[in-house]
Design a protein around this motif. Structure first.
Motif, short mmCIF file in Angstrom:
data_model
loop_
_atom_site.label_atom_id
_atom_site.label_comp_id
_atom_site.label_asym_id
_atom_site.label_seq_id
_atom_site.Cartn_x
_atom_site.Cartn_y
_atom_site.Cartn_z
N LYS A 64 43.02 30.16 44.71
CA LYS A 64 44.11 30.97 43.89
C LYS A 64 43.40 32.33 43.64
O LYS A 64 42.19 32.22 43.02
N PHE A 65 43.91 33.38 43.83
CA PHE A 65 43.26 34.53 43.66
C PHE A 65 43.69 35.33 42.25
O PHE A 65 45.26 35.40 42.10
N LEU A 66 43.02 35.20 41.21
CA LEU A 66 43.36 35.84 39.89
C LEU A 66 42.37 36.91 39.49
O LEU A 66 41.53 37.08 40.18
N LEU A 67 42.90 37.57 38.32
CA LEU A 67 42.03 38.53 37.62
C LEU A 67 40.93 38.00 37.10
O LEU A 67 41.10 36.74 36.64
N PHE A 68 39.76 38.31 37.12
CA PHE A 68 38.68 37.93 36.66
C PHE A 68 38.61 37.46 35.25
O PHE A 68 38.15 36.24 34.88
N SER A 69 39.55 37.99 34.46
CA SER A 69 39.71 37.77 33.09
C SER A 69 40.38 36.49 32.87
O SER A 69 40.62 36.03 31.62
N GLU A 70 41.08 36.12 33.97
CA GLU A 70 41.96 34.69 33.91
C GLU A 70 41.43 33.41 34.17
O GLU A 70 41.78 32.44 34.00
N ILE A 71 40.11 33.84 34.86
CA ILE A 71 39.81 32.50 35.60
C ILE A 71 39.28 31.61 34.42
O ILE A 71 39.74 30.30 34.50
N GLU A 72 38.54 31.78 33.49
CA GLU A 72 38.26 30.79 32.54
C GLU A 72 39.28 30.07 32.14
O GLU A 72 39.11 28.56 31.89
N ASP A 73 40.27 30.86 31.52
CA ASP A 73 41.49 30.05 30.92
C ASP A 73 42.18 29.10 32.11
O ASP A 73 42.70 28.00 31.67
N ALA A 74 42.38 29.75 33.17
CA ALA A 74 43.02 28.88 34.17
C ALA A 74 41.95 27.39 34.53
O ALA A 74 42.73 26.43 34.73
N ILE A 75 40.80 27.56 34.45
CA ILE A 75 40.02 26.30 34.36
C ILE A 75 40.36 25.32 33.09
O ILE A 75 40.57 24.11 33.38
N LEU A 76 40.05 26.05 31.86
CA LEU A 76 40.37 25.00 30.76
C LEU A 76 41.88 24.57 30.54
O LEU A 76 41.75 23.39 30.12
N THR A 77 42.77 25.17 31.26
CA THR A 77 44.05 24.48 30.93
C THR A 77 44.49 23.62 32.02
O THR A 77 45.61 23.01 32.32
N GLY A 78 43.56 23.64 33.20
CA GLY A 78 43.84 22.73 34.18
C GLY A 78 44.59 23.36 35.42
O GLY A 78 45.05 22.52 36.28
N LYS A 79 44.72 24.45 35.24
CA LYS A 79 45.66 25.11 36.38
C LYS A 79 44.68 25.04 37.70
O LYS A 79 45.48 25.07 38.88
N VAL A 80 43.46 25.04 37.40
CA VAL A 80 42.48 24.93 38.61
C VAL A 80 41.47 24.11 38.34
O VAL A 80 41.21 23.65 37.04
N ASP A 81 40.77 23.61 39.42
CA ASP A 81 39.61 22.63 39.09
C ASP A 81 38.39 23.40 38.89
O ASP A 81 37.76 22.83 38.09
N ALA A 82 38.20 24.40 39.51
CA ALA A 82 36.92 25.21 39.13
C ALA A 82 37.24 26.66 39.41
O ALA A 82 38.42 27.07 39.94
N GLY A 83 36.27 27.60 39.43
CA GLY A 83 36.32 29.19 39.65
C GLY A 83 35.36 29.80 39.54
O GLY A 83 34.21 29.16 39.43
N VAL A 84 35.31 30.85 40.23
CA VAL A 84 34.18 31.86 40.21
C VAL A 84 34.12 33.02 39.35
O VAL A 84 35.37 33.70 39.36
N ILE A 85 33.39 32.93 38.38
CA ILE A 85 33.19 34.10 37.42
C ILE A 85 32.29 35.09 37.38
O ILE A 85 31.29 35.14 38.26
N ILE A 86 32.67 36.35 37.12
CA ILE A 86 31.78 37.59 37.42
C ILE A 86 31.80 38.25 35.98
O ILE A 86 32.24 37.78 34.92
N HIS A 87 31.08 39.40 35.76
CA HIS A 87 30.96 40.33 34.54
C HIS A 87 30.66 39.54 33.30
O HIS A 87 29.58 38.57 33.35
N GLU A 88 31.26 39.80 32.29
CA GLU A 88 30.85 39.30 31.01
C GLU A 88 30.99 37.69 31.01
O GLU A 88 30.26 37.26 29.97
N ASN A 89 31.92 37.03 31.83
CA ASN A 89 31.99 35.72 31.62
C ASN A 89 30.87 34.86 32.07
O ASN A 89 30.71 33.91 31.39
#
Length: 279
Positions: free
Chosen positions: A125-150
């Motif tokens: 799933k292609f998301l804004l980098f700032s949305e990825i942590e929340d998507a993982i925490l809420t279970g919308k995705v199983d995992a994610g790739v993070i960049i920048h300040e995350n």
């Protein structure tokens, strides 16, 4: 002459361009109109040829080479600076090919590095980098790739690193990681291209001279980020490669283009990638 210049609101970019866009250095008669957007938007605009000069992910570079040339100054390369592949701490890890994985944009360097490390992964799933942590925490995705300040804050949110994708790149290729570059329209005069390249370098040199002070311009665009995280961000992504790609930096970008061609089974003309270095 007025030129549009696109870059992200992240501290590394605002740190680099602050002196240029706020006339803290002599701009030698050039007027620069800054356009701040997330990198995926800048990538899309580069595909459309919207801006005169712009920050891009190296992941999109093969698709825009007919229109843009890579400048020597202002980019982000380095070691230990790559994207991280993360998940929740409380999750039983499934095989990667069974995971739904959030990626910060389709044409990003992060996506290509992930594809290189995990070619079997298909559920993305292609998301804004700032949305990825929340998507993982809420279970919308199983995992994610993070960049920048995350990179600096994910553990505080109960997230777990599966792999350092930059480390994988470095081990596999023995090159620094080409994250983002500054490109300028080929249709603009080469003298103008060289002048802009020189001004970007001078802008960064000015910021380095006044560091570790964090300017109001950097703070203004860093949202709720602490000054400590701003400095971590700058320290990680801004270095000598940002002043000039140099031989190692150019070699890394060329290697990136070669691997992109292999992954996508396409031919990319890797000649005439860079502005001739006159610095």
């Amino acid at each position: 002459m007025k030129l549009t210049l696109g870059f992200s609101p992240c501290p590394n970019d605002t740190f680099i361009f602050d002196a240029l866009v706020n006339n803290k250095i002599d701009t030698e008669g050039l007027e620069v109109e800054p356009v701040l957007e997330d990198v995926q938007t800048l990538n899309q605009w580069a595909l459309e040829g919207k801006l005169d000069i712009t920050k891009i992910s190296y992941g999109v570079l093969p698709l825009i080479l007919s229109r843009y040339i890579v400048l020597n100054a202002g980019g982000a390369l380095g070691k230990g600076v790559g994207p991280l592949f993360i998940t929740r701490n409380d999750t039983d890890l499934k095989p990667v090919e069974e995971m739904t994985i959030a990626i910060p944009g389709e044409q990003t360097t992060a996506h290509m590095l992930f594809s290189l490390a995990y070619p079997q992964a298909r559920k993305k799933k292609f998301l804004l980098f700032s949305e990825i942590e929340d998507a993982i925490l809420t279970g919308k995705v199983d995992a994610g790739v993070i960049i920048h300040e995350n990179r600096f804050t994910y553990q505080e949110k109960g997230l777990l690193k599966i792999a350092d994708l930059g480390e994988y790149w470095e081990t596999t290729t023995s090159n620094p990681i080409p994250l983002g570059g500054i490109v300028m329209k080929r249709s603009l005069d080469v003298v103008l291209q060289r002048k802009m390249d020189s001004l970007i370098r001078k802008s960064l040199e000015y910021s380095f001279e006044h560091y570790p002070a964090v300017t109001d311009y950097v703070k203004q665009h860093a949202q709720e980020m602490s000054e400590t995280v701003m400095r971590q961000h700058i320290d990680l992504y801004v270095n000598n490669y940002s002043l000039s790609l140099g031989v190692d930096g150019r070699s890394a970008v060329k290697k990136f283009i070669d691997i992109y061609s292999e992954l996508h089974q396409t031919s990319v003309n890797g000649t005439d990638l860079f502005l001739e270095n006159n610095l």
